[in-house]
Structures are given as C-alpha cells and as structure tokens.
Write a protein that holds these residues in place. Sequence first.
Motif, PDB file in Angstrom:
ATOM      1  N   ALA A  90      53.743  20.424  69.405  1.00  0.00           N
ATOM      2  CA  ALA A  90      54.817  20.513  68.409  1.00  0.00           C
ATOM      3  C   ALA A  90      56.173  20.605  69.101  1.00  0.00           C
ATOM      4  O   ALA A  90      57.132  19.936  68.706  1.00  0.00           O
ATOM      5  CB  ALA A  90      54.592  21.725  67.503  1.00  0.00           C
ATOM      6  N   GLY A  91      56.241  21.417  70.142  1.00  0.00           N
ATOM      7  CA  GLY A  91      57.503  21.586  70.863  1.00  0.00           C
ATOM      8  C   GLY A  91      58.010  20.292  71.463  1.00  0.00           C
ATOM      9  O   GLY A  91      59.189  19.962  71.346  1.00  0.00           O
ATOM     10  N   VAL A  92      57.115  19.546  72.108  1.00  0.00           N
ATOM     11  CA  VAL A  92      57.556  18.309  72.761  1.00  0.00           C
ATOM     12  C   VAL A  92      57.973  17.255  71.733  1.00  0.00           C
ATOM     13  O   VAL A  92      58.929  16.509  71.950  1.00  0.00           O
ATOM     14  CB  VAL A  92      56.498  17.761  73.744  1.00  0.00           C
ATOM     15  CG1 VAL A  92      55.330  17.100  73.027  1.00  0.00           C
ATOM     16  CG2 VAL A  92      57.132  16.782  74.718  1.00  0.00           C
ATOM     17  N   ILE A  93      57.295  17.209  70.601  1.00  0.00           N
ATOM     18  CA  ILE A  93      57.668  16.244  69.566  1.00  0.00           C
ATOM     19  C   ILE A  93      59.024  16.607  68.961  1.00  0.00           C
ATOM     20  O   ILE A  93      59.874  15.743  68.747  1.00  0.00           O
ATOM     21  CB  ILE A  93      56.564  16.137  68.495  1.00  0.00           C
ATOM     22  CG1 ILE A  93      55.350  15.433  69.115  1.00  0.00           C
ATOM     23  CG2 ILE A  93      57.054  15.396  67.259  1.00  0.00           C
ATOM     24  CD1 ILE A  93      54.117  15.400  68.241  1.00  0.00           C
ATOM     25  N   ILE A  94      59.250  17.884  68.725  1.00  0.00           N
ATOM     26  CA  ILE A  94      60.549  18.327  68.200  1.00  0.00           C
ATOM     27  C   ILE A  94      61.653  18.058  69.218  1.00  0.00           C
ATOM     28  O   ILE A  94      62.732  17.577  68.878  1.00  0.00           O
ATOM     29  CB  ILE A  94      60.495  19.810  67.788  1.00  0.00           C
ATOM     30  CG1 ILE A  94      59.633  19.954  66.529  1.00  0.00           C
ATOM     31  CG2 ILE A  94      61.894  20.370  67.564  1.00  0.00           C
ATOM     32  CD1 ILE A  94      59.299  21.373  66.161  1.00  0.00           C
ATOM     33  N   TYR A  95      61.372  18.340  70.483  1.00  0.00           N
ATOM     34  CA  TYR A  95      62.364  18.077  71.533  1.00  0.00           C
ATOM     35  C   TYR A  95      62.698  16.592  71.576  1.00  0.00           C
ATOM     36  O   TYR A  95      63.863  16.205  71.589  1.00  0.00           O
ATOM     37  CB  TYR A  95      61.835  18.548  72.889  1.00  0.00           C
ATOM     38  CG  TYR A  95      62.728  18.169  74.039  1.00  0.00           C
ATOM     39  CD1 TYR A  95      63.929  18.842  74.269  1.00  0.00           C
ATOM     40  CD2 TYR A  95      62.402  17.121  74.894  1.00  0.00           C
ATOM     41  CE1 TYR A  95      64.771  18.477  75.309  1.00  0.00           C
ATOM     42  CE2 TYR A  95      63.233  16.756  75.932  1.00  0.00           C
ATOM     43  CZ  TYR A  95      64.409  17.433  76.135  1.00  0.00           C
ATOM     44  OH  TYR A  95      65.251  17.072  77.163  1.00  0.00           O
TER      45      TYR A  95
ATOM     46  N   CYS B 166      61.602  25.402  74.432  1.00  0.00           N
ATOM     47  CA  CYS B 166      60.540  26.169  75.092  1.00  0.00           C
ATOM     48  C   CYS B 166      60.515  27.622  74.632  1.00  0.00           C
ATOM     49  O   CYS B 166      59.435  28.191  74.446  1.00  0.00           O
ATOM     50  CB  CYS B 166      60.703  26.101  76.608  1.00  0.00           C
ATOM     51  SG  CYS B 166      60.290  24.479  77.267  1.00  0.00           S
ATOM     52  N   SER B 167      61.679  28.219  74.452  1.00  0.00           N
ATOM     53  CA  SER B 167      61.695  29.620  74.022  1.00  0.00           C
ATOM     54  C   SER B 167      61.129  29.778  72.627  1.00  0.00           C
ATOM     55  O   SER B 167      60.474  30.776  72.316  1.00  0.00           O
ATOM     56  CB  SER B 167      63.102  30.208  74.117  1.00  0.00           C
ATOM     57  OG  SER B 167      63.959  29.604  73.176  1.00  0.00           O
ATOM     58  N   VAL B 168      61.321  28.785  71.764  1.00  0.00           N
ATOM     59  CA  VAL B 168      60.802  28.847  70.399  1.00  0.00           C
ATOM     60  C   VAL B 168      59.310  28.519  70.364  1.00  0.00           C
ATOM     61  O   VAL B 168      58.547  29.151  69.646  1.00  0.00           O
ATOM     62  CB  VAL B 168      61.600  27.889  69.476  1.00  0.00           C
ATOM     63  CG1 VAL B 168      60.936  27.735  68.129  1.00  0.00           C
ATOM     64  CG2 VAL B 168      63.015  28.400  69.304  1.00  0.00           C
ATOM     65  N   SER B 169      58.890  27.534  71.163  1.00  0.00           N
ATOM     66  CA  SER B 169      57.491  27.102  71.098  1.00  0.00           C
ATOM     67  C   SER B 169      56.572  27.891  72.031  1.00  0.00           C
ATOM     68  O   SER B 169      55.358  27.743  71.965  1.00  0.00           O
ATOM     69  CB  SER B 169      57.374  25.599  71.387  1.00  0.00           C
ATOM     70  OG  SER B 169      57.870  25.295  72.662  1.00  0.00           O
ATOM     71  N   GLY B 170      57.142  28.707  72.909  1.00  0.00           N
ATOM     72  CA  GLY B 170      56.321  29.556  73.765  1.00  0.00           C
ATOM     73  C   GLY B 170      55.651  28.815  74.919  1.00  0.00           C
ATOM     74  O   GLY B 170      54.568  29.197  75.357  1.00  0.00           O
ATOM     75  N   ILE B 171      56.285  27.755  75.406  1.00  0.00           N
ATOM     76  CA  ILE B 171      55.755  27.030  76.555  1.00  0.00           C
ATOM     77  C   ILE B 171      56.813  27.002  77.655  1.00  0.00           C
ATOM     78  O   ILE B 171      57.980  27.278  77.397  1.00  0.00           O
ATOM     79  CB  ILE B 171      55.341  25.582  76.182  1.00  0.00           C
ATOM     80  CG1 ILE B 171      56.536  24.786  75.645  1.00  0.00           C
ATOM     81  CG2 ILE B 171      54.195  25.583  75.194  1.00  0.00           C
ATOM     82  CD1 ILE B 171      56.262  23.303  75.447  1.00  0.00           C
ATOM     83  N   SER B 172      56.393  26.662  78.865  1.00  0.00           N
ATOM     84  CA  SER B 172      57.349  26.589  79.966  1.00  0.00           C
ATOM     85  C   SER B 172      58.024  25.219  79.983  1.00  0.00           C
ATOM     86  O   SER B 172      57.522  24.258  79.394  1.00  0.00           O
ATOM     87  CB  SER B 172      56.638  26.815  81.303  1.00  0.00           C
ATOM     88  OG  SER B 172      55.836  25.691  81.624  1.00  0.00           O
ATOM     89  N   GLU B 173      59.148  25.143  80.687  1.00  0.00           N
ATOM     90  CA  GLU B 173      59.842  23.861  80.800  1.00  0.00           C
ATOM     91  C   GLU B 173      59.000  22.858  81.583  1.00  0.00           C
ATOM     92  O   GLU B 173      59.040  21.660  81.312  1.00  0.00           O
ATOM     93  CB  GLU B 173      61.219  24.058  81.426  1.00  0.00           C
ATOM     94  CG  GLU B 173      62.171  24.789  80.488  1.00  0.00           C
ATOM     95  CD  GLU B 173      63.574  24.943  81.056  1.00  0.00           C
ATOM     96  OE1 GLU B 173      64.060  24.020  81.741  1.00  0.00           O
ATOM     97  OE2 GLU B 173      64.185  25.991  80.799  1.00  0.00           O
ATOM     98  N   VAL B 174      58.218  23.337  82.539  1.00  0.00           N
ATOM     99  CA  VAL B 174      57.328  22.452  83.302  1.00  0.00           C
ATOM    100  C   VAL B 174      56.280  21.845  82.366  1.00  0.00           C
ATOM    101  O   VAL B 174      56.011  20.641  82.419  1.00  0.00           O
ATOM    102  CB  VAL B 174      56.655  23.220  84.461  1.00  0.00           C
ATOM    103  CG1 VAL B 174      55.601  22.373  85.140  1.00  0.00           C
ATOM    104  CG2 VAL B 174      57.701  23.687  85.459  1.00  0.00           C
ATOM    105  N   THR B 175      55.722  22.662  81.493  1.00  0.00           N
ATOM    106  CA  THR B 175      54.746  22.170  80.520  1.00  0.00           C
ATOM    107  C   THR B 175      55.395  21.151  79.590  1.00  0.00           C
ATOM    108  O   THR B 175      54.821  20.096  79.310  1.00  0.00           O
ATOM    109  CB  THR B 175      54.156  23.341  79.705  1.00  0.00           C
ATOM    110  OG1 THR B 175      53.490  24.233  80.599  1.00  0.00           O
ATOM    111  CG2 THR B 175      53.195  22.853  78.644  1.00  0.00           C
ATOM    112  N   LEU B 176      56.598  21.458  79.136  1.00  0.00           N
ATOM    113  CA  LEU B 176      57.303  20.534  78.241  1.00  0.00           C
ATOM    114  C   LEU B 176      57.521  19.183  78.914  1.00  0.00           C
ATOM    115  O   LEU B 176      57.264  18.141  78.322  1.00  0.00           O
ATOM    116  CB  LEU B 176      58.647  21.120  77.800  1.00  0.00           C
ATOM    117  CG  LEU B 176      59.441  20.224  76.852  1.00  0.00           C
ATOM    118  CD1 LEU B 176      58.858  20.285  75.449  1.00  0.00           C
ATOM    119  CD2 LEU B 176      60.898  20.604  76.825  1.00  0.00           C
TER     120      LEU B 176
END
Length: 79
Positions: free
Chosen positions: A34-39, A55-65
């Motif tokens: 969800a985070g990557v699609i929104i980004y 990343c702060s909203v979706s709870g993932i790291s920037e590397v993961t994104l």
Amino acid sequence: DLGLPPTVLGKARDIWEQVKDDLSWQGKKPSGIAGVIIYYASQNSTSPRTQSEVCSVSGISEVTLRGLLKILNRMVQSD
C-alpha cells in the motif's frame, strides 16, 4: 494521514487494479505494498510525498520502499 487529495487516492486504486494479481507481491507486507503504491501515485501528482513521509505512515523502511518501488516499476512498465 498523508493528507492526499482524492485524485491521488483514485490513481493509487487504479494502479492496484493493474498490479494486484502479479505474483511478485507474494510474501510482501500489505502495508508495504500500500505504501509503495501511494508513494508512486503521489510522485506523479501535484501533491508528492517523500519516501520518509510515506514510510512513517506505512511502517516500513525507506530501503523496503525502494525495493518495492523497483518491483512496482517493472510491473507498470511491462503492461
């Protein structure tokens, strides 16, 4: 939480409809997807959000994104 306009959220839904059945998503966290699609949707709009914000909203790291973004870019370009 990101205060995105409805047009960006609509674009995110469209992207999800396009890529949701791709098996590349297997084993990935739903919040990351969800985070990557929104980004991705926000980057092509008048209301871009930073990787850090998403990343702060979706709870993932920037590397993961960034890793998920590579997968998403391949999916979108192959269609």
